[in-house]
Motif scaffolding. Structure first.
Motif, PDB file in Angstrom:
ATOM      1  N   THR A   1     -47.983 -47.410 -44.054  1.00  0.00           N
ATOM      2  CA  THR A   1     -47.157 -47.294 -42.846  1.00  0.00           C
ATOM      3  C   THR A   1     -47.899 -46.468 -41.797  1.00  0.00           C
ATOM      4  O   THR A   1     -48.691 -45.594 -42.135  1.00  0.00           O
TER       5      THR A   1
ATOM      6  N   GLU B   1     -42.812 -56.640 -41.599  1.00  0.00           N
ATOM      7  CA  GLU B   1     -42.064 -56.222 -42.808  1.00  0.00           C
ATOM      8  C   GLU B   1     -41.815 -57.462 -43.661  1.00  0.00           C
ATOM      9  O   GLU B   1     -40.685 -57.729 -44.102  1.00  0.00           O
TER      10      GLU B   1
ATOM     11  N   THR C   1     -38.519 -59.659 -37.134  1.00  0.00           N
ATOM     12  CA  THR C   1     -38.378 -58.342 -37.757  1.00  0.00           C
ATOM     13  C   THR C   1     -37.027 -58.251 -38.464  1.00  0.00           C
ATOM     14  O   THR C   1     -36.104 -58.985 -38.110  1.00  0.00           O
TER      15      THR C   1
ATOM     16  N   ARG D   1     -37.446 -48.918 -42.501  1.00  0.00           N
ATOM     17  CA  ARG D   1     -38.696 -49.597 -42.168  1.00  0.00           C
ATOM     18  C   ARG D   1     -39.045 -49.550 -40.685  1.00  0.00           C
ATOM     19  O   ARG D   1     -38.202 -49.801 -39.833  1.00  0.00           O
ATOM     20  N   GLY D   2     -40.306 -49.245 -40.440  1.00  0.00           N
ATOM     21  CA  GLY D   2     -40.902 -49.457 -39.122  1.00  0.00           C
ATOM     22  C   GLY D   2     -40.506 -48.508 -38.012  1.00  0.00           C
ATOM     23  O   GLY D   2     -41.313 -48.223 -37.131  1.00  0.00           O
TER      24      GLY D   2
ATOM     25  N   GLU E   1     -39.677 -57.716 -46.893  1.00  0.00           N
ATOM     26  CA  GLU E   1     -38.230 -57.608 -46.654  1.00  0.00           C
ATOM     27  C   GLU E   1     -37.698 -58.939 -46.114  1.00  0.00           C
ATOM     28  O   GLU E   1     -36.615 -59.387 -46.483  1.00  0.00           O
TER      29      GLU E   1
ATOM     30  N   HIS F   1     -41.412 -46.995 -47.728  1.00  0.00           N
ATOM     31  CA  HIS F   1     -41.119 -47.164 -46.299  1.00  0.00           C
ATOM     32  C   HIS F   1     -40.370 -45.958 -45.726  1.00  0.00           C
ATOM     33  O   HIS F   1     -40.689 -45.482 -44.645  1.00  0.00           O
TER      34      HIS F   1
ATOM     35  N   SER G   1     -46.995 -56.138 -43.951  1.00  0.00           N
ATOM     36  CA  SER G   1     -46.102 -55.116 -44.503  1.00  0.00           C
ATOM     37  C   SER G   1     -46.915 -54.028 -45.207  1.00  0.00           C
ATOM     38  O   SER G   1     -48.088 -54.215 -45.506  1.00  0.00           O
TER      39      SER G   1
END
Length: 485
Positions: free
Chosen positions: A49, A153, A78, A304-305, A156, A328, A183
DNA sequence: AAAAAAC
């Protein structure tokens, strides 16, 4: 050797624009994925990440896209709406051509505006699956000119709950296209699905896939038997005193409940989960990023993200359901070379989950027990001393000297300094701790206020003189006597 | 079983 963007095959104009943004050295994932994407290969990209995956797929697309063609040529999907916004913003940041337009489409927001933006002609669309499908069925989004399809991602997006929508979208895209999956995590079972959607993909994996950045200090607090997590969290928060923390829970209900509890205790905290309206969600994220809220209690919607500058702590109040989500979640901190702390609350029932996490992370978490009142106070005093040392060499201190001069007509300088310290110390503690001791599991030795007494035994020594100017080293952990146990 | 994602 240091790589530069020059050697990756990007255009001169792109490189000049990147240099203007002070991007000169590509990250490992960028260095390895960009050349393949520029050659037209399908790519599976896996990297830690916060290592610039967005740029890894965005830069080659921007280099190859036809700015004169007013049709959607790239679609990026996303798993959350906020992530779509963030990715859209990031891509806009890489663009220097006014003819190139990025449109972000997601649910919970008026669709008309999104439609009219699409009608004005966008080459790049970033969105969430539901709204993308909606706009496809209305005929407002057309993919007949699509050249690139990216799943951010990706693991996911290939999970149950997303896979059906994603498949529908992929089926509406031209077969002659380039597809990329990115990811930080990619479970073997998910990886098998990849071949179903990509054509002879190149897999780019940076370092050990399952490990987290080393600058994240991972700690597990063991919850004593008979204790609730809520009871354990309070002293942990007091000890750590996080400047900016993301606290993860398992359900929306738990997020709302824990938030109320922490707010009632006087903390600067708010909730973030899918039960909120889209505008509430966006407003909260903005307030968090602007430091108007110190802590956010969230479901895995934030796992996430999502990027928040200088997040100091990630706290797993509930452990995540999957090891992937652990990776994550903790990846929200320790970004851009900064340090971060990831704390997990572990009940005896969660031991197995902890073992799984340690096994997959290929590293042990530091096991610690709930801090005692004495440890908390020692840490707070330590912090206060550091702040005093900083203030002593600062410029603003001088402007307070007249107040000291005035007060010294009535009081000893030591007493004035001590009183000021008491005020500063009280400021570091939540209001309920100063007034109402009911919530405290282990009452502080020093019973609030300035009423002298309170010290329960403990060799009370003579007051130490307050030092003028720079101090000598050994003062280290010395606690001011009135606060001593 | 829960979370996310369309109206």
């Amino acid at each position: 050797m240091t790589l530069s963007f020059n050697s990756l095959g990007l255009s001169e104009a792109r490189i000049r624009h990147l240099e203007a943004m002070e991007f000169t050295v590509p990250t490992a994932i960028q260095a390895q994925a960009i050349p393949h994407l520029l050659c037209g290969r399908d790519v599976v990209g896996q990297a830690q990440t916060g290592t610039g995956k967005t740029a890894a797929f965005a830069l080659p697309i921007l280099d190859r896209i036809d700015v004169k063609l007013p049709a959607v040529q790239a679609l990026i999907l996303t798993p959350t709406r906020e992530l779509a916004m963030q990715v859209g913003q990031a891509i806009r940041g890489f663009i220097d051509d006014r003819r190139l337009k990025v449109v972000t489409i997601y649910g919970g927001q008026a669709i008309d505006q999104q439609i009219s933006r699409l009608e004005r002609g966008a080459q790049i669309v970033v969105g969430t699956p539901g709204r993308v499908l909606d706009l496809l069925s209305r005929g407002d989004l057309k993919l007949d000119q699509l050249s690139w399809m990216v799943l951010d991602e990706a693991d996911e997006m290939l999970n149950m709950g997303f896979i059906q929508d994603v498949e529908k979208i992929l089926n509406q895209a031209p077969i002659e296209r380039q597809t990329a999956f990115f990811s930080a995590t990619m479970e073997p079972s998910v990886r098998k699905l990849v071949t179903k959607f990509l054509r002879s993909p190149i897999t780019v994996t940076i370092e050990q896939p399952k490990t987290a950045p080393t600058r994240i200090n991972q700690v597990a607090y063991m919850i004593p038997r008979g204790w609730t997590k809520a009871r354990a969290l309070q002293p942990i928060l007091e000890l750590e005193d996080p400047e900016a923390a993301l606290i993860f829970v398992r359900t929306r209900k738990a997020a709302a409940e824990l938030t109320s509890q922490l707010q009632a205790a006087g903390h600067s905290v708010d909730e973030y989960h899918g039960d909120l309206s889209q505008s509430q969600r966006e407003r909260l994220l903005l307030r968090f990023r602007q430091r108007q809220v110190r802590w956010v209690v969230a479901t895995d919607i934030a796992a996430r993200g999502i990027h928040v500058d200088d997040l100091t702590h990630v706290i797993n109040y509930d452990l995540p359901d999957s090891v992937e989500n652990y990776v994550h979640r903790i990846g929200r901190t320790g970004r851009a070379g900064k340090e971060g702390t990831a704390i997990s609350l572990v009940h005896s029932l969660d031991r197995r989950k902890l073992r799984d996490i340690e096994y997959h992370m290929r590293q042990r978490l530091e096991i610690v027990s709930i801090p005692t009142r004495a440890q908390i106070e020692a840490r707070q005093i330590d912090k206060l001393q550091g702040q005093i040392r900083e203030a002593l060499v600062g410029e603003r201190m001088a402007s307070f000297l007249p107040i000291v001069a005035q007060l010294s007509e009535e009081y000893e300088p030591h007493a004035i300094a001590a009183a000021a310290l008491q005020m500063a110390y009280d400021q570091t503690r939540p209001t309920w701790m100063r007034s109402n001791q009911d919530h405290v599991d282990e009452p502080p030795a020093y019973s609030g206020g300035g009423n002298g007494g309170g010290g329960n035994g403990g060799g009370s020594s003579k007051p130490k003189p307050v030092k003028r100017g720079k101090s000598v080293g050994s003062a280290g952990n010395q606690v001011s006597p009135s606060l001593d146990r």
